[in-house]
Design a protein around this motif. Structure first.
Motif, short mmCIF file in Angstrom:
data_model
loop_
_atom_site.label_atom_id
_atom_site.label_comp_id
_atom_site.label_asym_id
_atom_site.label_seq_id
_atom_site.Cartn_x
_atom_site.Cartn_y
_atom_site.Cartn_z
N ILE A 37 -5.79 4.18 5.71
CA ILE A 37 -4.56 3.90 4.91
C ILE A 37 -3.68 3.46 5.79
O ILE A 37 -2.89 2.36 5.86
CB ILE A 37 -4.01 5.05 3.94
CG1 ILE A 37 -4.80 5.05 2.83
CG2 ILE A 37 -2.63 4.89 3.70
CD1 ILE A 37 -4.68 6.16 2.04
N MET A 39 -2.48 11.92 6.29
CA MET A 39 -3.81 11.39 5.53
C MET A 39 -4.71 12.29 5.86
O MET A 39 -5.63 12.61 5.07
CB MET A 39 -3.82 10.07 5.85
CG MET A 39 -2.80 8.74 5.24
SD MET A 39 -2.86 9.03 3.40
CE MET A 39 -1.35 10.13 3.32
N MET A 86 0.98 4.08 -3.04
CA MET A 86 0.78 5.64 -2.83
C MET A 86 1.68 6.56 -3.65
O MET A 86 1.37 7.57 -3.98
CB MET A 86 0.62 5.87 -1.42
CG MET A 86 -0.85 5.23 -0.78
SD MET A 86 -0.96 5.59 1.03
CE MET A 86 -0.78 7.27 0.89
N PHE A 90 -7.39 -0.91 -1.90
CA PHE A 90 -7.67 0.30 -2.40
C PHE A 90 -9.33 0.35 -3.01
O PHE A 90 -9.80 1.27 -3.14
CB PHE A 90 -6.71 0.53 -3.48
CG PHE A 90 -5.14 0.87 -2.93
CD1 PHE A 90 -5.34 2.32 -2.31
CD2 PHE A 90 -4.20 0.39 -3.21
CE1 PHE A 90 -4.13 2.72 -2.04
CE2 PHE A 90 -3.03 0.72 -2.81
CZ PHE A 90 -2.87 2.12 -2.05
N MET A 138 -11.24 1.39 -0.03
CA MET A 138 -11.07 2.93 0.25
C MET A 138 -11.75 3.79 -0.75
O MET A 138 -12.09 5.09 -0.42
CB MET A 138 -9.60 3.01 0.94
CG MET A 138 -9.17 2.42 1.99
SD MET A 138 -7.42 2.97 2.36
CE MET A 138 -6.52 1.76 1.04
N CYS A 160 -3.96 0.02 7.13
CA CYS A 160 -3.31 -0.83 6.28
C CYS A 160 -1.94 -1.14 6.21
O CYS A 160 -1.23 -2.09 6.11
CB CYS A 160 -3.93 -0.41 4.81
SG CYS A 160 -5.77 -0.72 4.80
N LYS A 215 -3.73 -5.78 -1.27
CA LYS A 215 -3.52 -4.18 -1.47
C LYS A 215 -4.71 -3.69 -2.16
O LYS A 215 -4.97 -2.69 -2.26
CB LYS A 215 -1.96 -4.03 -1.94
CG LYS A 215 -1.88 -2.52 -2.11
CD LYS A 215 -0.97 -2.28 -3.64
CE LYS A 215 -1.65 -2.90 -4.61
NZ LYS A 215 -0.75 -2.58 -6.07
N SER A 266 -11.88 7.00 4.20
CA SER A 266 -10.79 6.62 3.50
C SER A 266 -9.43 6.56 3.69
O SER A 266 -8.63 5.86 3.92
CB SER A 266 -11.07 6.93 1.95
OG SER A 266 -12.51 6.44 1.62
N PHE A 267 -9.15 7.83 3.78
CA PHE A 267 -7.82 8.57 4.21
C PHE A 267 -7.10 7.73 5.27
O PHE A 267 -5.94 7.52 5.42
CB PHE A 267 -7.63 9.87 3.87
CG PHE A 267 -7.55 10.13 2.53
CD1 PHE A 267 -6.29 10.06 1.67
CD2 PHE A 267 -8.36 10.85 1.98
CE1 PHE A 267 -6.06 10.46 0.48
CE2 PHE A 267 -8.13 11.41 0.56
CZ PHE A 267 -6.91 11.13 0.01
N VAL A 322 0.72 -1.26 0.03
CA VAL A 322 0.17 -0.01 -0.05
C VAL A 322 0.82 1.11 0.13
O VAL A 322 0.72 2.19 -0.90
CB VAL A 322 -0.76 -0.01 1.12
CG1 VAL A 322 -1.58 1.48 1.42
CG2 VAL A 322 -1.97 -1.01 1.10
N ARG A 323 1.82 1.33 0.70
CA ARG A 323 2.73 2.46 0.92
C ARG A 323 3.52 2.78 -0.40
O ARG A 323 3.88 4.08 -0.83
CB ARG A 323 3.82 2.48 2.12
CG ARG A 323 4.92 1.21 2.07
CD ARG A 323 5.72 1.04 3.14
NE ARG A 323 5.00 0.51 4.37
CZ ARG A 323 5.34 0.61 5.66
NH1 ARG A 323 6.62 1.27 5.77
NH2 ARG A 323 5.11 -0.09 6.61
#
Length: 470
Positions: free
Chosen positions: A364, A344, A312, A402, A405, A367, A398, A360-361, A308-309
């Motif tokens: 993150i 975020m 982004m 997304f 989110m 996650c 992942k 959503s943010f 995820v990181r």
């Protein structure tokens, strides 16, 4: 497509051929022409609401001239408070801004905060030069304090005024001062950036027509099987990605045609930030240029990064740079997870006041914490083949994270978002919390083993010791 989307598409399409014409202009003519064209776009799409952007620019100018030492912090507060007023203007009996005014205001907020930081850095470096009696070159730093005319020209430059990407004031100045714009690459990188846009656009229109977002809000949707409800969020995120892939690649093409953000590859430019090292040209070899400074999207790495990181970093890349340099380092927290959560939260606020953004943010960081826990608890203990299998599972989760989110990002309202997440049993939140708990349990067992070894360093079992004593 809606009328607003058609206008947006028209601005994107027109900016590409216009950009090539700007390469023929001298720096002063280029500056005033870009300003007038940008103002025309702003007034034509925003009407009276164009005054919001003007107030923001003039307010930032006053801050910079009156208190450069604290300009970065004050400008951040000023622009973000004005964003709040901008979004609540109807409370004061004023007409609601157009979507175009919102887009321009968002990008202008990034520009003004960045400008204040650049001016502050310029003055600090100037003070160092005076105290040390020597001049040390600063990569990407201003050579002089901008004038009001320069700030207005930067703010309303037609390139990306409504479509992005974000670029710093120094990037704008370098564009004006390019010695030989016609010698820089143009058609080839522009066409390379546009080659997938028709595909993205066609996929967006097709998928959006068969899987409309509004269907999620109906009672009929909840009557479908769980797997259909899960599948729907993957299609919604696919539509979301295709839309932005097409828009951002088109916006980048508009920058490329004008030559904005064109630097030698040796400058090691970063999206949003520009060059990171002082480039020295070797006269015996040709200069190779790139447009990394204005790159806003990397579709391949967005889709196929495992974590995820990492994914982004390749989405809205110029804004990610802005967040990383102006928000993350100034977080009031020290722990990584809390700093990420703060960043975020600011990103959600910048996008708008809808609860879906925050839901959503702020998922993150959860996650990110989950994937870090699983890497330590599971992946680190596997062999090469096991790690490869783990990465495939990690990538699948992942993408589903997304998808999950994205639903909050597009549904916007808290009720709609929570209702959808409830219909799929908050599956990503449940998985993330389970992964974190598993990681905590694994860490606890490791600490117990470590404590046992420290208490009994020779590895002698307590039962054997008792037998010897008896």
């Amino acid at each position: 497509m809606s009328p607003d989307e058609l206008v947006y598409l028209g601005v994107l399409a027109a900016s590409i051929p216009i950009g090539f014409l700007f390469r023929y202009l001298s720096p002063p003519v280029k500056q005033v022409s870009a300003l007038l064209l940008g103002l025309s776009i702003t007034i034509a799409t925003c009407h009276i609401h164009a005054l919001h952007s003007l107030v923001t620019v003039l307010g930032t100018w006053v801050i910079i001239k009156s208190n450069w030492r604290r300009a970065s912090a004050i400008t951040l507060g000023w622009t973000f408070l004005y964003l709040l007023f901008f979004r609540l203007v109807t409370w004061f009996g004023l007409p609601a801004p157009t979507p175009f005014a919102n887009a321009i205001q968002l990008l202008l907020t990034l520009k003004m905060v960045s400008l204040a930081n650049e001016v502050q850095s310029f003055h600090l470096e100037k003070k160092k030069e005076v105290s040390s009696f020597s001049k040390s070159p600063v990569v990407g730093g201003l050579s002089e304090e901008p004038t009001l005319y320069g700030v207005l020209a930067y703010s309303y430059c037609y390139v990306g005024v409504m479509t992005g990407p974000f670029f710093r004031f120094q990037t704008y100045v370098d564009w004006l001062r390019q010695p030989s714009p016609l010698d820089l690459p143009g058609w080839s990188p522009c066409l390379m950036r546009l080659r997938w846009v028709p595909v993205y656009g066609a996929l967006f229109l097709t998928a959006n027509s068969y899987f409309p977002l509004d269907y999620v809000r109906t009672e009929d949707f909840l009557e479908h099987h769980l797997f259909f409800r899960l599948f729907y969020m993957t299609v919604v995120f696919f539509v979301f990605r295709m839309r932005f892939y097409a828009a951002w690649c088109g916006a980048e093409a508009g920058c490329i045609s004008a030559g904005l953000g064109c630097y030698p590859e040796g400058a090691l430019s970063k999206p949003g930030g520009g060059p990171t090292v002082i480039y020295s040209h070797d006269p015996d070899s040709p200069v190779v240029y790139d447009f990394r400074t204005i790159q806003n999207i990397d579709p391949y790495n967005t889709d196929f990064s495992v974590k995820v990181r990492h994914a982004m970093r390749y989405w809205n890349m110029t804004v990610q740079w802005w967040l990383h340099h102006y928000i993350y380092p100034n977080s009031p927290f020290k722990a990584y997870a809390l700093k990420a959560g703060w960043t975020m939260f600011i990103s959600a606020y910048w996008h708008g006041l809808h609860a879906g953004y925050y839901l959503s943010f702020l998922t993150i960081p959860l996650c990110i914490a989950a994937e870090s826990a699983m890497e330590t608890a599971v992946r680190a203990k596997l062999g090469p083949r096991g790690q490869s299998a783990f990465d495939w599972v990690h990538w699948f989760l992942k993408m589903r994270a997304f998808d999950y989110m994205c639903m909050g990002f597009v549904l916007l309202k808290a009720g709609d978002t929570v209702n959808y997440w409830r219909s799929i049993y908050f599956i990503i939140h449940v998985i993330a919390v389970a992964c974190i708990l598993l990681g905590m349990m694994s860490r606890g067992k490791r600490e117990e083993k470590k404590a046992g070894k420290e208490a009994n360093p020779d590895g002698v079992k307590q039962e054997d010791v008792r037998e010897k004593i008896e």
